[in-house]
Design a protein around this motif. Structure first.
Motif, PDB file in Angstrom:
ATOM      1  N   PRO A 200       0.835  -1.210   0.000  1.00 15.14           N
ATOM      2  CA  PRO A 200       0.000   0.000   0.000  1.00 15.14           C
ATOM      3  C   PRO A 200       0.865   1.254   0.000  1.00 15.14           C
ATOM      4  O   PRO A 200       1.941   1.282   0.577  1.00 15.14           O
ATOM      5  N   PHE A 201       0.385   2.271  -0.696  1.00 11.95           N
ATOM      6  CA  PHE A 201       1.097   3.538  -0.796  1.00 11.95           C
ATOM      7  C   PHE A 201       0.545   4.442   0.282  1.00 11.95           C
ATOM      8  O   PHE A 201      -0.393   5.193   0.080  1.00 11.95           O
ATOM      9  N   GLU A 202       1.101   4.326   1.480  1.00 16.82           N
ATOM     10  CA  GLU A 202       0.585   5.034   2.635  1.00 16.82           C
ATOM     11  C   GLU A 202       1.285   6.372   2.820  1.00 16.82           C
ATOM     12  O   GLU A 202       2.494   6.456   2.674  1.00 16.82           O
ATOM     13  N   PRO A 203       0.517   7.396   3.156  1.00 20.23           N
ATOM     14  CA  PRO A 203       1.141   8.689   3.432  1.00 20.23           C
ATOM     15  C   PRO A 203       1.863   8.688   4.767  1.00 20.23           C
ATOM     16  O   PRO A 203       1.538   7.912   5.659  1.00 20.23           O
ATOM     17  N   GLY A 204       2.825   9.569   4.887  1.00 24.83           N
ATOM     18  CA  GLY A 204       3.536   9.760   6.139  1.00 24.83           C
ATOM     19  C   GLY A 204       3.034  11.019   6.821  1.00 24.83           C
ATOM     20  O   GLY A 204       1.833  11.286   6.837  1.00 24.83           O
TER      21      GLY A 204
ATOM     22  N   ASP B 152       9.246   8.482  -3.347  1.00 24.01           N
ATOM     23  CA  ASP B 152       8.766   7.220  -3.889  1.00 24.01           C
ATOM     24  C   ASP B 152       8.397   7.396  -5.364  1.00 24.01           C
ATOM     25  O   ASP B 152       7.764   8.380  -5.744  1.00 24.01           O
TER      26      ASP B 152
ATOM     27  N   HIS C 167      -0.383  10.843  -2.753  1.00 24.22           N
ATOM     28  CA  HIS C 167      -0.582   9.491  -2.250  1.00 24.22           C
ATOM     29  C   HIS C 167      -1.949   8.934  -2.639  1.00 24.22           C
ATOM     30  O   HIS C 167      -2.114   7.737  -2.773  1.00 24.22           O
ATOM     31  N   SER C 168      -2.910   9.822  -2.835  1.00 22.98           N
ATOM     32  CA  SER C 168      -4.253   9.385  -3.233  1.00 22.98           C
ATOM     33  C   SER C 168      -4.422   9.420  -4.750  1.00 22.98           C
ATOM     34  O   SER C 168      -5.551   9.351  -5.242  1.00 22.98           O
TER      35      SER C 168
ATOM     36  N   GLY D 231      -4.889  15.680   5.669  1.00 20.82           N
ATOM     37  CA  GLY D 231      -4.020  14.765   4.933  1.00 20.82           C
ATOM     38  C   GLY D 231      -4.166  14.725   3.438  1.00 20.82           C
ATOM     39  O   GLY D 231      -3.793  13.739   2.813  1.00 20.82           O
TER      40      GLY D 231
ATOM     41  N   ASP E 237       6.171  11.123   2.206  1.00 20.48           N
ATOM     42  CA  ASP E 237       6.300   9.666   2.212  1.00 20.48           C
ATOM     43  C   ASP E 237       6.609   9.197   3.623  1.00 20.48           C
ATOM     44  O   ASP E 237       7.134   9.951   4.448  1.00 20.48           O
ATOM     45  N   LEU E 238       6.298   7.945   3.892  1.00 17.87           N
ATOM     46  CA  LEU E 238       6.684   7.352   5.166  1.00 17.87           C
ATOM     47  C   LEU E 238       8.196   7.386   5.270  1.00 17.87           C
ATOM     48  O   LEU E 238       8.897   7.153   4.282  1.00 17.87           O
TER      49      LEU E 238
END
Length: 94
Positions: free
Chosen positions: A12-16, A29, A53-54, A77, A82-83
């Motif tokens: 998953p492409f999760e936001p930080g 990323d 991210h979305s 958000g 990035d994380l």
């Protein structure tokens, strides 16, 4: 393809973290870059290969400007960094 005919799924492409107003987003990323097409930036309307991210088309600099101009809404958000990568050599094993 992996063994048994399954394809490997992308993580998953999760936001930080959401940067403070005036701070820079960290978008390192490769998923932020669409290699196939530019779409109109949702903030300025100019073509961009960049994605949030979305998957929202947005120039990184315009997203940073938006966070500065909309600090309260930014906490929800819409745009985030990035994380942070895990430090190398610091595993959780003894």
């Amino acid at each position: 393809m992996t063994r048994q005919g399954r394809t490997k799924e992308k993580p998953p492409f999760e936001p930080g973290l959401i940067p403070a107003p005036g701070e820079l987003l960290v978008w390192r990323d490769g998923q932020h870059f669409d290699h196939w097409q530019d779409l109109p930036c949702t903030l300025c309307g100019q073509p961009t290969p960049m994605r949030s991210h979305s998957d929202e088309p947005a120039h990184k600099a315009r997203a940073e400007d938006w966070i500065t101009a909309n600090p309260v809404e930014a906490r929800l958000g819409r745009f985030a960094s990035d994380l942070a990568p895990k430090p190398k050599g610091q595993g959780d094993h003894a």
